[in-house]
Design an enzyme around this catalytic site. Structure first.
Site, PDB file in Angstrom:
ATOM      1  N   LEU A 116      -4.814   8.460 -34.670  1.00  0.00           N
ATOM      2  CA  LEU A 116      -4.724   9.581 -33.681  1.00  0.00           C
ATOM      3  C   LEU A 116      -5.821  10.408 -33.425  1.00  0.00           C
ATOM      4  O   LEU A 116      -5.870  10.981 -32.344  1.00  0.00           O
ATOM      5  CB  LEU A 116      -3.464  10.603 -34.446  1.00  0.00           C
ATOM      6  CG  LEU A 116      -2.231   9.666 -34.509  1.00  0.00           C
ATOM      7  CD1 LEU A 116      -1.052  10.766 -34.902  1.00  0.00           C
ATOM      8  CD2 LEU A 116      -1.768   9.136 -33.166  1.00  0.00           C
ATOM      9  N   LYS A 117      -6.811  10.184 -34.164  1.00  0.00           N
ATOM     10  CA  LYS A 117      -8.054  11.023 -33.879  1.00  0.00           C
ATOM     11  C   LYS A 117      -8.825  10.154 -32.610  1.00  0.00           C
ATOM     12  O   LYS A 117      -8.873   8.756 -32.690  1.00  0.00           O
ATOM     13  CB  LYS A 117      -9.127  11.175 -34.987  1.00  0.00           C
ATOM     14  CG  LYS A 117      -9.686  12.380 -35.170  1.00  0.00           C
ATOM     15  CD  LYS A 117      -9.956  12.581 -36.552  1.00  0.00           C
ATOM     16  CE  LYS A 117     -11.469  13.414 -36.634  1.00  0.00           C
ATOM     17  NZ  LYS A 117     -11.786  14.692 -35.949  1.00  0.00           N
ATOM     18  N   HIS A 168      -0.367   1.249 -27.889  1.00  0.00           N
ATOM     19  CA  HIS A 168       0.215   2.412 -27.409  1.00  0.00           C
ATOM     20  C   HIS A 168       1.685   2.329 -27.049  1.00  0.00           C
ATOM     21  O   HIS A 168       2.047   1.165 -26.565  1.00  0.00           O
ATOM     22  CB  HIS A 168      -0.563   3.168 -26.138  1.00  0.00           C
ATOM     23  CG  HIS A 168      -0.035   4.405 -25.840  1.00  0.00           C
ATOM     24  ND1 HIS A 168      -0.234   5.774 -26.682  1.00  0.00           N
ATOM     25  CD2 HIS A 168       0.869   4.853 -24.835  1.00  0.00           C
ATOM     26  CE1 HIS A 168       0.287   6.580 -25.900  1.00  0.00           C
ATOM     27  NE2 HIS A 168       1.117   6.161 -25.261  1.00  0.00           N
ATOM     28  N   ILE A 179     -11.746   8.228 -30.743  1.00  0.00           N
ATOM     29  CA  ILE A 179     -12.991   7.551 -31.122  1.00  0.00           C
ATOM     30  C   ILE A 179     -14.159   8.145 -30.476  1.00  0.00           C
ATOM     31  O   ILE A 179     -14.062   8.303 -29.067  1.00  0.00           O
ATOM     32  CB  ILE A 179     -12.831   6.107 -31.053  1.00  0.00           C
ATOM     33  CG1 ILE A 179     -11.720   5.325 -31.742  1.00  0.00           C
ATOM     34  CG2 ILE A 179     -14.232   5.400 -31.457  1.00  0.00           C
ATOM     35  CD1 ILE A 179     -11.682   5.557 -33.201  1.00  0.00           C
ATOM     36  N   ASP A 184      -6.551   6.446 -23.646  1.00  0.00           N
ATOM     37  CA  ASP A 184      -5.388   5.705 -23.262  1.00  0.00           C
ATOM     38  C   ASP A 184      -5.786   5.061 -21.876  1.00  0.00           C
ATOM     39  O   ASP A 184      -4.739   4.638 -21.099  1.00  0.00           O
ATOM     40  CB  ASP A 184      -3.879   6.250 -23.349  1.00  0.00           C
ATOM     41  CG  ASP A 184      -3.615   6.650 -24.738  1.00  0.00           C
ATOM     42  OD1 ASP A 184      -4.108   5.973 -25.527  1.00  0.00           O
ATOM     43  OD2 ASP A 184      -2.802   7.382 -24.907  1.00  0.00           O
ATOM     44  N   GLU A 205       5.760  -4.359 -30.550  1.00  0.00           N
ATOM     45  CA  GLU A 205       4.522  -4.242 -31.029  1.00  0.00           C
ATOM     46  C   GLU A 205       3.903  -4.991 -31.842  1.00  0.00           C
ATOM     47  O   GLU A 205       2.912  -5.884 -32.114  1.00  0.00           O
ATOM     48  CB  GLU A 205       4.095  -2.864 -31.645  1.00  0.00           C
ATOM     49  CG  GLU A 205       4.305  -1.728 -30.554  1.00  0.00           C
ATOM     50  CD  GLU A 205       3.885  -0.289 -30.907  1.00  0.00           C
ATOM     51  OE1 GLU A 205       3.372   0.458 -30.326  1.00  0.00           O
ATOM     52  OE2 GLU A 205       4.005   0.005 -32.442  1.00  0.00           O
ATOM     53  N   ASN A 235      -6.710  -0.860 -28.687  1.00  0.00           N
ATOM     54  CA  ASN A 235      -5.510   0.129 -29.193  1.00  0.00           C
ATOM     55  C   ASN A 235      -4.385  -0.174 -28.727  1.00  0.00           C
ATOM     56  O   ASN A 235      -4.214  -0.973 -27.777  1.00  0.00           O
ATOM     57  CB  ASN A 235      -6.017   1.532 -28.714  1.00  0.00           C
ATOM     58  CG  ASN A 235      -4.897   2.743 -28.933  1.00  0.00           C
ATOM     59  OD1 ASN A 235      -4.723   2.768 -30.237  1.00  0.00           O
ATOM     60  ND2 ASN A 235      -4.353   3.376 -28.247  1.00  0.00           N
ATOM     61  N   GLY A 271       1.587   2.731 -40.901  1.00  0.00           N
ATOM     62  CA  GLY A 271       1.026   1.358 -40.961  1.00  0.00           C
ATOM     63  C   GLY A 271       1.538   0.149 -40.747  1.00  0.00           C
ATOM     64  O   GLY A 271       1.110  -1.001 -41.162  1.00  0.00           O
ATOM     65  N   ASN A 302       2.110  -1.573 -37.979  1.00  0.00           N
ATOM     66  CA  ASN A 302       1.267  -2.564 -37.444  1.00  0.00           C
ATOM     67  C   ASN A 302       0.235  -3.085 -37.998  1.00  0.00           C
ATOM     68  O   ASN A 302      -0.161  -4.428 -37.922  1.00  0.00           O
ATOM     69  CB  ASN A 302       0.736  -1.992 -36.143  1.00  0.00           C
ATOM     70  CG  ASN A 302       1.808  -1.718 -34.965  1.00  0.00           C
ATOM     71  OD1 ASN A 302       2.152  -2.614 -34.295  1.00  0.00           O
ATOM     72  ND2 ASN A 302       2.206  -0.447 -34.759  1.00  0.00           N
TER      73      ASN A 302
HETATM   74  C1  GAR Z   1       2.491   2.844 -32.967  1.00  0.00           C
HETATM   75  O1  GAR Z   1       3.856   2.697 -32.317  1.00  0.00           O
HETATM   76  C2  GAR Z   1       1.468   2.984 -31.882  1.00  0.00           C
HETATM   77  O2  GAR Z   1       1.931   2.430 -30.793  1.00  0.00           O
HETATM   78  C3  GAR Z   1       1.396   4.358 -31.830  1.00  0.00           C
HETATM   79  O3  GAR Z   1       1.267   4.653 -33.383  1.00  0.00           O
HETATM   80  C4  GAR Z   1       2.344   3.945 -33.960  1.00  0.00           C
HETATM   81  C5  GAR Z   1       1.809   3.599 -35.151  1.00  0.00           C
HETATM   82  O4  GAR Z   1       2.837   3.074 -36.078  1.00  0.00           O
HETATM   83  N1  GAR Z   1      -0.095   4.608 -31.403  1.00  0.00           N
HETATM   84  C6  GAR Z   1       0.080   5.794 -30.682  1.00  0.00           C
HETATM   85  O5  GAR Z   1       0.757   6.513 -30.121  1.00  0.00           O
HETATM   86  C7  GAR Z   1      -1.432   6.140 -29.961  1.00  0.00           C
HETATM   87  N2  GAR Z   1      -1.547   6.916 -29.037  1.00  0.00           N
HETATM   88  P1  GAR Z   1       2.584   2.390 -37.465  1.00  0.00           P
HETATM   89  O6  GAR Z   1       1.935   3.417 -38.249  1.00  0.00           O
HETATM   90  O7  GAR Z   1       3.793   1.961 -37.969  1.00  0.00           O
HETATM   91  O8  GAR Z   1       1.622   1.229 -36.875  1.00  0.00           O
END
Ligand code: GAR
Length: 195
Positions: free
Chosen positions: A92-93, A111, A95, A152, A181, A109, A14, A16
């Site tokens: 990760l699921k 990535h 939508i 994606d 990010e 999203n 979490g 982000n």
């Molecule tokens: C982030 O790095 C995001 O880019 C990635 O999950 C991480 C979540 O980190 N998303 C994916 O890989 C989507 N395919 P966080 O829980 O520390 O925010």
């Protein structure tokens, strides 16, 4: 003017989500994060949401024996939350298509790669960074995109690049990408809400 509403989806630590929430609290994002949706009760995102009194909806995969029921539940939560923007932050699921169609242009999203590279089902987290290093890439980064029916592949809104150094490890690269990010997501969310 009515305060704009954001619903965040997150399954992981979490970071982000926290950064976005901090940006709301410090006024950088002119909106309110009204809810978190998660499929992981142990997620750091869930602990954080509860500590901040952000409404938390847990959708446990074990509670839904068919995808129609999952879609229906999501639809009813989102109808209730009535978000201006749905922000996926490490959810990760996939939508469901029905939800994507209903909230078309309102779901984004993040990535951890320069899409279209290292994107699609199964590409997430350290797996991405390991492959980037193994393939000898000289740069990587993160991508924010609209969510469409294909994993994606929705239209790209913004990207941030980082240099991959010869001595980078998947872990050091992950850290650099995560820092990007945390800068890029609040900026893009703010821009989209101002449009
Ligand atoms: C982030 O790095 C995001 O880019 C990635 O999950 C991480 C979540 O980190 N998303 C994916 O890989 C989507 N395919 P966080 O829980 O520390 O925010």
């Amino acid at each position: 003017m009515r305060t704009k509403r954001i619903t965040v989806f997150a399954s992981g630590s979490g970071s982000n989500f926290k950064t976005l929430h901090q940006s709301v609290l410090n006024g950088e994002i002119p909106a309110s994060i009204t809810a978190l949706i998660s499929d992981n009760p142990k997620a750091g995102a869930v602990t954080y949401a509860r500590s901040q009194n952000i409404r938390t909806h847990l959708l446990l995969p074990s509670d839904f024996d068919e995808s129609a029921a999952y879609t229906q539940k999501l639809e009813s939560i989102l109808s209730l939350e009535n978000p201006d923007l749905v922000v996926l932050a490490g959810y990760l699921k996939k939508i469901p298509d029905h939800i994507v169609a209903k909230f078309s242009g309102k779901i984004i999203n993040i990535h951890p790669s320069l899409l279209p590279k290292y994107g699609g089902a199964g590409w997430y987290g350290m797996r991405v960074h390991r492959a980037v290093i193994e393939n000898g890439e000289q740069e990587s980064g993160c991508t924010i995109h609209y969510v469409n029916e294909i994993y994606d592949e929705g239209p790209i809104i913004a990207q941030s690049h980082v240099t991959v150094n010869p001595d980078d490890t998947p872990e050091s690269l992950a850290k650099k990408v995560q820092q990007e990010e945390h800068k890029l997501y609040p900026r893009v969310v703010r821009q989209l809400l101002e449009e």
